[in-house]
Write an enzyme that holds these catalytic residues in place. Structure first.
Site, PDB file in Angstrom:
ATOM      1  N   THR A 169       0.809  -1.218   0.000  1.00  0.00           N
ATOM      2  CA  THR A 169       0.000   0.000   0.000  1.00  0.00           C
ATOM      3  C   THR A 169       0.841   1.267   0.000  1.00  0.00           C
ATOM      4  O   THR A 169       1.968   1.282   0.547  1.00  0.00           O
ATOM      5  CB  THR A 169      -0.921   0.004   1.247  1.00  0.00           C
ATOM      6  OG1 THR A 169      -1.517   1.303   1.381  1.00  0.00           O
ATOM      7  CG2 THR A 169      -0.154  -0.277   2.517  1.00  0.00           C
TER       8      THR A 169
ATOM      9  N   TYR B  94      -1.522   0.270  10.190  1.00  0.00           N
ATOM     10  CA  TYR B  94      -1.852  -0.376   8.913  1.00  0.00           C
ATOM     11  C   TYR B  94      -0.638  -0.342   7.978  1.00  0.00           C
ATOM     12  O   TYR B  94      -0.215  -1.378   7.441  1.00  0.00           O
ATOM     13  CB  TYR B  94      -3.048   0.333   8.268  1.00  0.00           C
ATOM     14  CG  TYR B  94      -3.305  -0.086   6.844  1.00  0.00           C
ATOM     15  CD1 TYR B  94      -3.698  -1.389   6.544  1.00  0.00           C
ATOM     16  CD2 TYR B  94      -3.143   0.807   5.781  1.00  0.00           C
ATOM     17  CE1 TYR B  94      -3.907  -1.790   5.231  1.00  0.00           C
ATOM     18  CE2 TYR B  94      -3.357   0.417   4.465  1.00  0.00           C
ATOM     19  CZ  TYR B  94      -3.737  -0.881   4.203  1.00  0.00           C
ATOM     20  OH  TYR B  94      -3.945  -1.267   2.905  1.00  0.00           O
TER      21      TYR B  94
HETATM   22  C1  UD1 Z   1      -6.110   5.019   2.911  1.00  0.00           C
HETATM   23  C2  UD1 Z   1      -4.670   4.701   2.785  1.00  0.00           C
HETATM   24  C3  UD1 Z   1      -4.440   3.759   1.644  1.00  0.00           C
HETATM   25  C4  UD1 Z   1      -5.159   2.509   1.933  1.00  0.00           C
HETATM   26  C5  UD1 Z   1      -6.593   2.788   2.138  1.00  0.00           C
HETATM   27  C6  UD1 Z   1      -7.132   1.502   2.700  1.00  0.00           C
HETATM   28  C7  UD1 Z   1      -3.234   6.450   3.599  1.00  0.00           C
HETATM   29  C8  UD1 Z   1      -2.492   7.676   3.263  1.00  0.00           C
HETATM   30  N1  UD1 Z   1      -3.923   5.906   2.598  1.00  0.00           N
HETATM   31  O1  UD1 Z   1      -6.492   5.755   1.752  1.00  0.00           O
HETATM   32  O2  UD1 Z   1      -3.086   3.454   1.480  1.00  0.00           O
HETATM   33  O3  UD1 Z   1      -4.989   1.570   0.895  1.00  0.00           O
HETATM   34  O4  UD1 Z   1      -6.822   3.825   3.091  1.00  0.00           O
HETATM   35  O5  UD1 Z   1      -8.173   1.639   3.506  1.00  0.00           O
HETATM   36  O6  UD1 Z   1      -3.234   5.986   4.711  1.00  0.00           O
HETATM   37  N2  UD1 Z   1     -12.568  11.637   2.207  1.00  0.00           N
HETATM   38  C9  UD1 Z   1     -13.582  12.547   2.435  1.00  0.00           C
HETATM   39  N3  UD1 Z   1     -14.784  12.071   2.892  1.00  0.00           N
HETATM   40  C10 UD1 Z   1     -15.006  10.745   3.136  1.00  0.00           C
HETATM   41  C11 UD1 Z   1     -13.961   9.813   2.893  1.00  0.00           C
HETATM   42  C12 UD1 Z   1     -12.750  10.300   2.441  1.00  0.00           C
HETATM   43  O7  UD1 Z   1     -13.412  13.749   2.236  1.00  0.00           O
HETATM   44  O8  UD1 Z   1     -16.124  10.373   3.576  1.00  0.00           O
HETATM   45  C13 UD1 Z   1     -11.294  12.131   1.644  1.00  0.00           C
HETATM   46  C14 UD1 Z   1     -10.066  11.833   2.481  1.00  0.00           C
HETATM   47  O9  UD1 Z   1      -9.825  12.845   3.390  1.00  0.00           O
HETATM   48  C15 UD1 Z   1      -8.999  11.723   1.377  1.00  0.00           C
HETATM   49  C16 UD1 Z   1      -9.748  11.141   0.186  1.00  0.00           C
HETATM   50  O10 UD1 Z   1     -11.114  11.456   0.421  1.00  0.00           O
HETATM   51  O11 UD1 Z   1      -8.541  12.996   1.019  1.00  0.00           O
HETATM   52  C17 UD1 Z   1      -9.606   9.636   0.045  1.00  0.00           C
HETATM   53  O12 UD1 Z   1      -9.877   9.022   1.295  1.00  0.00           O
HETATM   54  P1  UD1 Z   1     -10.123   7.433   1.432  1.00  0.00           P
HETATM   55  O13 UD1 Z   1     -10.982   6.982   0.303  1.00  0.00           O
HETATM   56  O14 UD1 Z   1     -10.590   7.171   2.818  1.00  0.00           O
HETATM   57  O15 UD1 Z   1      -8.680   6.764   1.193  1.00  0.00           O
HETATM   58  P2  UD1 Z   1      -7.255   7.154   1.834  1.00  0.00           P
HETATM   59  O16 UD1 Z   1      -7.395   7.556   3.244  1.00  0.00           O
HETATM   60  O17 UD1 Z   1      -6.592   8.094   0.895  1.00  0.00           O
END
Ligand code: UD1
Length: 341
Positions: free
Chosen positions: A127, A151
């Protein structure tokens, strides 16, 4: 590329989101496949009926020995694709030992069983979380790995074990570092089915389906083009295809292991993702602007040149609207499947 003899491949976590797409990609490319999954987060319906399915634990040496020598899937397993594991970052902070058990200790047991059985190739789901909060525009494989949560550490430790075990025991491996995986099989055969998902595209699709009232935007003051977090979203079927091509490369060059970032090398912001959903549904999902989520980097974009140069891999679904449309189509299908059940 022609592979003279396609060895049977054991897919751990093959009933889960990415694993079930890998099973389809392997079958589409005529590799014999078997699945081991404990169904803790996966679904039996995601495994095609013709695929031998073993419900159980990847650390169960007796079961693995049985699978490795089973004639039903060919003449013993020639490769493992290891997807089984836990993936929720905040959960890993609350319950780190569970992550070190599921993702690290169980991987160790699986690698040991593979070494014992002489399995020559191993592909591991790693990851981008192993990089932590990298201070670069695009993250290359030699960017320092400094995880900021259990993780990421639990996966990094498994990468380390693979490197050491491969050197000592003579198998080769692929460590694929995924950026943000999204979308679903274009033919609607499988998709992201986990309840209580936290990933942006999944959450937004649930909101578009009326399963949630709104979607939170975590942080609007990042130093990005519209203030929201930017991620490199990769279509799960392109990722599955990258696994098949990695397997081909490992078989063709048994002395070479591969560590590769899996992304497209471009990013979309949270607002751009939500705009895409609105474009496709023709409706507007309700957005709530909230504080930054702890531990979220502003942007995480892969330098994916190694993947593109090493493998004969051409992304087919890099367009954001395509990713989102496939995710939405699966969300609708899932709702029907659940009604029928
Ligand atoms: C994270 C991990 C990634 C992992 C994945 C597995 C990190 C940096 N990344 O991805 O390696 O494979 O989880 O679970 O740890 N967001 C919103 N609203 C929401 C959900 C997300 O604004 O309801 C935003 C987050 O702040 C981020 C983006 O959307 O900027 C993507 O978030 P998400 O889909 O949760 O994935 P990551 O956290 O990037």
């Amino acid at each position: 590329m022609t592979i003279a003899t396609k060895c049977p491949v054991l897919v751990t976590g093959g009933a889960g989101y990415i694993g079930s797409h890998a099973v389809l990609a392997l079958r589409d490319a005529d590799w014999p496949v078997a699945v081991i999954d404990d169904l803790s987060t996966g679904f039996a319906f995601a495994v095609p009926e013709e695929v031998p399915f073993y419900r159980g634990d990847i650390a169960d040496g007796v079961l693995l020995d049985q699978i490795f020598t089973e004639q039903g899937i060919g003449h013993g397993v020639g490769a493992i694709m290891h997807f089984a594991g836990s993936v929720v970052v905040p959960e890993s902070v609350e319950n780190p030992l569970r992550y070190y058990d599921n993702n690290t200790a169980r991987s160790r047991a699986l690698i040991e069983a593979a070494v014992h059985a002489g399995v020559p190739h191993f592909i591991f789901s790693s990851t981008a979380a192993t990089y932590g909060v990298p201070d670069v525009e695009k993250v290359a494989e030699d960017t320092p790995q400094q995880p900021i949560n259990p993780y990421g550490w639990s996966k990094l430790m498994t990468e380390r074990m693979l490197a050491d075990a491969s050197a000592a025991h003579g198998f080769n491996y692929g460590a694929l570092r995924y950026f943000n995986v999204a979308g679903a099989d274009p033919d609607g055969r499988t998709g992201q089915s986990t309840a209580g998902a936290t990933h942006l595209i999944k959450v937004a699709c649930e909101a578009a389906m009326g399963k949630r009232e709104s979607v939170a935007i975590f942080g609007t003051d990042y130093d990005t083009r519209d203030g929201t977090g930017v991620r490199d979203y990769i279509h799960v079927s392109d990722l599955a295809d990258a696994h098949v091509r990695t397997l081909e490369a490992l078989v063709e060059q048994p002395d070479r292991s591969l560590t590769m970032n899996c992304g497209y090398g471009r990013g979309f912001s949270v607002r751009e993702v939500l705009d895409s959903i609105d474009r496709i549904t023709g409706a507007g999902i309700v957005r709530r602007e909230e504080q930054r989520r702890a531990g979220d980097p502003a942007r995480l974009i892969a330098d994916s040149s190694r993947l593109q140069e090493t493998l004969d891999w051409t992304p087919r679904f890099a367009d954001l609207d395509t990713i989102v449309r496939h995710a939405l189509e699966w969300e609708r299908r899932l709702a029907n499947l659940r009604e029928e059940a």
